[in-house]
Design a protein around this motif. Structure first.
Motif, PDB file in Angstrom:
ATOM      1  N   VAL A  86      52.284  47.062  36.071  1.00  0.00           N
ATOM      2  CA  VAL A  86      51.039  47.797  36.258  1.00  0.00           C
ATOM      3  C   VAL A  86      51.130  49.152  35.570  1.00  0.00           C
ATOM      4  O   VAL A  86      50.208  49.573  34.863  1.00  0.00           O
ATOM      5  CB  VAL A  86      50.741  47.968  37.764  1.00  0.00           C
ATOM      6  CG1 VAL A  86      49.432  48.741  37.958  1.00  0.00           C
ATOM      7  CG2 VAL A  86      50.670  46.615  38.464  1.00  0.00           C
ATOM      8  N   ASN A  89      50.846  48.682  31.817  1.00  0.00           N
ATOM      9  CA  ASN A  89      49.632  48.087  31.258  1.00  0.00           C
ATOM     10  C   ASN A  89      48.340  48.835  31.547  1.00  0.00           C
ATOM     11  O   ASN A  89      47.327  48.608  30.864  1.00  0.00           O
ATOM     12  CB  ASN A  89      49.488  46.643  31.755  1.00  0.00           C
ATOM     13  CG  ASN A  89      50.557  45.732  31.174  1.00  0.00           C
ATOM     14  OD1 ASN A  89      50.894  45.839  29.998  1.00  0.00           O
ATOM     15  ND2 ASN A  89      51.106  44.854  32.004  1.00  0.00           N
ATOM     16  N   PHE A  90      48.364  49.723  32.556  1.00  0.00           N
ATOM     17  CA  PHE A  90      47.121  50.391  32.920  1.00  0.00           C
ATOM     18  C   PHE A  90      47.335  51.900  32.877  1.00  0.00           C
ATOM     19  O   PHE A  90      47.999  52.476  33.744  1.00  0.00           O
ATOM     20  CB  PHE A  90      46.651  49.927  34.301  1.00  0.00           C
ATOM     21  CG  PHE A  90      46.456  48.437  34.374  1.00  0.00           C
ATOM     22  CD1 PHE A  90      45.318  47.850  33.839  1.00  0.00           C
ATOM     23  CD2 PHE A  90      47.437  47.622  34.929  1.00  0.00           C
ATOM     24  CE1 PHE A  90      45.147  46.472  33.881  1.00  0.00           C
ATOM     25  CE2 PHE A  90      47.276  46.248  34.971  1.00  0.00           C
ATOM     26  CZ  PHE A  90      46.132  45.663  34.439  1.00  0.00           C
ATOM     27  N   SER A  95      40.734  51.418  34.317  1.00  0.00           N
ATOM     28  CA  SER A  95      41.338  50.103  34.083  1.00  0.00           C
ATOM     29  C   SER A  95      42.199  49.677  35.268  1.00  0.00           C
ATOM     30  O   SER A  95      42.308  48.492  35.578  1.00  0.00           O
ATOM     31  CB  SER A  95      42.167  50.121  32.796  1.00  0.00           C
ATOM     32  OG  SER A  95      43.242  51.040  32.893  1.00  0.00           O
ATOM     33  N   HIS A  99      41.700  46.329  37.506  1.00  0.00           N
ATOM     34  CA  HIS A  99      42.815  45.422  37.794  1.00  0.00           C
ATOM     35  C   HIS A  99      42.849  45.075  39.281  1.00  0.00           C
ATOM     36  O   HIS A  99      43.071  43.915  39.658  1.00  0.00           O
ATOM     37  CB  HIS A  99      44.126  46.079  37.368  1.00  0.00           C
ATOM     38  CG  HIS A  99      45.355  45.384  37.877  1.00  0.00           C
ATOM     39  ND1 HIS A  99      45.718  44.117  37.478  1.00  0.00           N
ATOM     40  CD2 HIS A  99      46.306  45.793  38.776  1.00  0.00           C
ATOM     41  CE1 HIS A  99      46.840  43.766  38.085  1.00  0.00           C
ATOM     42  NE2 HIS A  99      47.200  44.759  38.874  1.00  0.00           N
ATOM     43  N   ARG A 102      40.092  42.595  40.089  1.00  0.00           N
ATOM     44  CA  ARG A 102      40.138  41.309  39.411  1.00  0.00           C
ATOM     45  C   ARG A 102      40.541  40.219  40.401  1.00  0.00           C
ATOM     46  O   ARG A 102      41.523  40.348  41.129  1.00  0.00           O
ATOM     47  CB  ARG A 102      41.123  41.371  38.248  1.00  0.00           C
ATOM     48  CG  ARG A 102      41.065  40.153  37.317  1.00  0.00           C
ATOM     49  CD  ARG A 102      41.956  40.366  36.099  1.00  0.00           C
ATOM     50  NE  ARG A 102      41.508  41.522  35.325  1.00  0.00           N
ATOM     51  CZ  ARG A 102      42.307  42.536  34.984  1.00  0.00           C
ATOM     52  NH1 ARG A 102      43.569  42.539  35.356  1.00  0.00           N
ATOM     53  NH2 ARG A 102      41.839  43.538  34.263  1.00  0.00           N
ATOM     54  N   ARG A 124      48.351  45.387  44.407  1.00  0.00           N
ATOM     55  CA  ARG A 124      46.971  45.823  44.188  1.00  0.00           C
ATOM     56  C   ARG A 124      46.364  46.434  45.451  1.00  0.00           C
ATOM     57  O   ARG A 124      45.667  47.456  45.390  1.00  0.00           O
ATOM     58  CB  ARG A 124      46.125  44.640  43.707  1.00  0.00           C
ATOM     59  CG  ARG A 124      46.376  44.277  42.249  1.00  0.00           C
ATOM     60  CD  ARG A 124      45.743  42.958  41.884  1.00  0.00           C
ATOM     61  NE  ARG A 124      46.399  41.856  42.568  1.00  0.00           N
ATOM     62  CZ  ARG A 124      45.880  40.637  42.711  1.00  0.00           C
ATOM     63  NH1 ARG A 124      44.668  40.395  42.235  1.00  0.00           N
ATOM     64  NH2 ARG A 124      46.540  39.697  43.332  1.00  0.00           N
TER      65      ARG A 124
END
Length: 255
Positions: A86, A89-90, A95, A99, A102, A124
């Protein structure tokens, strides 16, 4: 672990300016086993819903995290599995929130009362709690307290020592067995099973007869004229009369 504890904490601070004011970081991450009277909660239903992550108070995740030890939410953040992905990538809050929302990978919780325990989507939902998001869609497995069952067992437990004192049961302490609806009694040399809801009227009956055996005479006569087809299993208060004869024998046998 790719990022150490401090690096993980610094990362969440980038997206949460209110981080220092959050007072719950050192609060315990609870496990459902911490719920008092857990065994009296029954599955109610499973459904999708939007929940407020602030009401997540714990986690249930196999043998990880808090399965065999106590942890707090800061420990949870510092030890989240795959959090490095995480972080890599973010790079911005927008974003990161996308995530979290999602739904490709399941996010699921257990619900007890007004509180939740995560069972999947831990990183998350943990991040959502730190970011103070107002709602996240999850799969909810809701459990509700079976009040009738709880009250029944507490009533039996409360007077069980009396039943033991009178020699009606064989164990000094009552072991709550919620799957069993009946209690086994021994009156003199005969066994009976009665519905647990009848323990209070049974005790009243016993103490009434013990104060004067003659009080059992009407029901003893009745039992000869109206015998039960199965007098070892009593499910209604109206059937308790069948016990009077055996209670008298039991009381006389103790003297």
């Amino acid at each position: 672990m790719k990022y150490n504890f401090q690096e993980r904490e610094n990362w969440i601070k980038l997206f949460q300016p209110n981080y220092k004011n959050q007072k719950w970081h050192k609060e315990k991450v609870y496990h459902p086993n911490d719920i008092k009277h857990l065994k009296y909660f029954k599955l109610y239903k499973i459904y999708d819903d939007y929940i407020n992550p602030k009401n997540i108070i714990g986690i249930k995740y196999g043998y990880g995290y808090n399965e065999n030890k106590e942890i707090d939410w800061l420990y949870m953040l510092q030890n989240l599995r795959r959090l490095h992905r995480v972080i890599d990538n973010f790079k911005d809050k927008k974003s990161l929130i996308e995530h979290i929302h999602r739904n490709k990978d399941e996010k699921s919780v257990l619900k007890y009362g007004n509180y939740y325990f995560t069972t999947s989507g831990q990183h998350r939902l943990c991040i959502a709690k730190y970011l103070e998001l107002e709602k996240v869609k999850v799969s909810v497995t809701e459990y509700r307290l079976d009040k009738e069952l709880f009250i029944r067992e507490k009533k039996v437990s409360k007077i069980y020592h009396k039943l033991f004192e009178y020699g009606l049961v064989g164990l000094r302490e009552y072991e709550e067995e919620i799957k069993c609806n009946f209690l086994t009694l021994k009156l003199k040399d005969k066994y009976f099973s009665i519905c647990k809801e009848l323990v209070n009227p049974l005790l009243d009956k016993y103490e009434n007869i013990n104060s004067g055996i003659y009080k059992a005479i009407p029901n003893i006569i009745k039992s000869f004229f109206y015998p039960l087809e199965n007098n070892t299993l009593i499910t209604k208060e109206s059937e308790l009369y069948i016990l009077d004869f055996h209670i008298v024998k039991h009381i006389r046998g103790k003297k």
